[in-house]
Design a protein around this motif. Structure first.
Motif, short mmCIF file in Angstrom:
data_model
loop_
_atom_site.label_atom_id
_atom_site.label_comp_id
_atom_site.label_asym_id
_atom_site.label_seq_id
_atom_site.Cartn_x
_atom_site.Cartn_y
_atom_site.Cartn_z
N GLN A 63 0.85 -1.19 0.00
CA GLN A 63 0.00 0.00 0.00
C GLN A 63 0.88 1.24 0.00
OE1 GLN A 63 -2.29 -0.01 3.74
NE2 GLN A 63 -1.47 2.01 4.09
N PHE A 64 0.38 2.30 -0.63
CA PHE A 64 1.04 3.59 -0.67
C PHE A 64 0.22 4.56 0.15
CE2 PHE A 64 2.40 1.53 -4.52
CZ PHE A 64 3.70 1.97 -4.75
N ASP A 65 0.82 5.23 1.10
CA ASP A 65 0.13 6.26 1.88
C ASP A 65 1.15 7.14 2.56
OD1 ASP A 65 -2.86 6.35 1.98
OD2 ASP A 65 -2.61 4.21 2.37
N GLY A 66 0.70 8.32 2.98
CA GLY A 66 1.57 9.24 3.71
C GLY A 66 1.82 8.76 5.12
N GLY A 67 2.88 9.25 5.73
CA GLY A 67 3.25 8.85 7.08
C GLY A 67 2.24 9.27 8.14
N ALA A 68 1.47 10.35 7.89
CA ALA A 68 0.47 10.80 8.85
C ALA A 68 -0.64 9.76 8.99
CB ALA A 68 -0.11 12.14 8.44
N CYS A 69 -0.92 9.02 7.97
CA CYS A 69 -1.86 7.89 7.94
C CYS A 69 -3.24 8.24 8.50
CB CYS A 69 -1.28 6.68 8.65
SG CYS A 69 -2.10 5.13 8.21
N ASP A 70 -4.14 8.63 7.60
CA ASP A 70 -5.51 8.94 7.99
C ASP A 70 -6.30 7.66 8.28
OD1 ASP A 70 -5.96 7.87 5.49
OD2 ASP A 70 -6.72 9.71 4.61
N ALA A 71 -7.59 7.79 8.52
CA ALA A 71 -8.42 6.62 8.85
C ALA A 71 -8.45 5.59 7.73
CB ALA A 71 -9.84 7.08 9.18
N GLY A 72 -8.49 6.04 6.48
CA GLY A 72 -8.49 5.11 5.35
C GLY A 72 -7.19 4.31 5.27
N CYS A 73 -6.09 4.96 5.53
CA CYS A 73 -4.78 4.31 5.55
C CYS A 73 -4.73 3.26 6.66
CB CYS A 73 -3.70 5.36 5.76
SG CYS A 73 -2.08 4.72 6.18
N GLU A 74 -5.20 3.62 7.84
CA GLU A 74 -5.21 2.67 8.97
C GLU A 74 -6.09 1.47 8.65
OE1 GLU A 74 -5.88 4.20 12.90
OE2 GLU A 74 -4.64 5.97 12.50
N ARG A 75 -7.22 1.70 8.00
CA ARG A 75 -8.12 0.61 7.61
C ARG A 75 -7.41 -0.36 6.67
NH1 ARG A 75 -12.10 3.93 7.15
NH2 ARG A 75 -11.84 4.30 4.93
#
Length: 174
Positions: A63-75
């Motif tokens: 998965q690709f996501d920013g380090g701040a990791c929003d709720a969608g990233c955590e999911r």
């Protein structure tokens, strides 16, 4: 007497054969008209992932996501962990990779929750096909390092588990 039993056995076999054949077709997933997979198959090509020991020779959920990791990233991170755990005895054949797309550092409590996930900065110029953005998908890379499948941002877990189980069952490597 023996001839009568033979006829009865053949008659029973005649009526049980369709039931056995239908079970075999269901078990092998050969039913006509059913989709073979849930994820979108991609034309296999080298994924150009960072060279890392824990990923070598494994099926990798990326998965690709920013380090701040929003709720969608955590999911997505939670989802990848659960899909891997659902593989049971095949779990060691599957690895997870989070490619961080910015300079932000992930939170300590998040890192503790996703223990075992390999975290690396996203390499420059990485080319993963996406409908809108690479962070909208979870990708699957085969043990040879080829990008082969992508799943939507909020996938159906049971269908992804089934796709991965099929791949692991059919594959003799990784």
């Amino acid at each position: 007497m023996k001839r009568g039993r033979l006829k009865l056995a053949l008659l029973a076999l005649f009526f049980l054969l369709p039931v056995g054949a239908s079970y075999l077709i269901w078990w092998l997933d050969l039913a006509p008209g059913t989709a073979g997979n849930y994820g979108t198959l991609l034309t296999p090509r080298p994924a150009a992932l960072p060279p890392m020991g824990p990923l070598k020779g494994k099926w990798v959920l990326v998965q690709f996501d920013g380090g701040a990791c929003d709720a969608g990233c955590e999911r997505k991170l939670y989802f990848m962990r659960q899909v891997r755990r659902a593989q049971g005895k095949e779990m060691p054949r599957v690895a997870r990779l989070w490619l961080v797309t910015d300079k932000a550092a992930p939170r300590a409590e998040l890192l503790a929750a996703i223990e075992g996930t390999v975290i690396a900065p996203a390499p420059a110029g990485v080319d993963f096909p996406a409908e809108r953005s690479v962070s909208d998908h979870i990708y699957l890379v085969d043990p040879l390092g080829n990008l082969m499948m992508r799943f939507p941002r909020d996938p159906d877990p049971s269908r992804v588990i089934k796709d991965l189980q099929r791949l692991l069952r059919a594959s003799s490597f990784g």
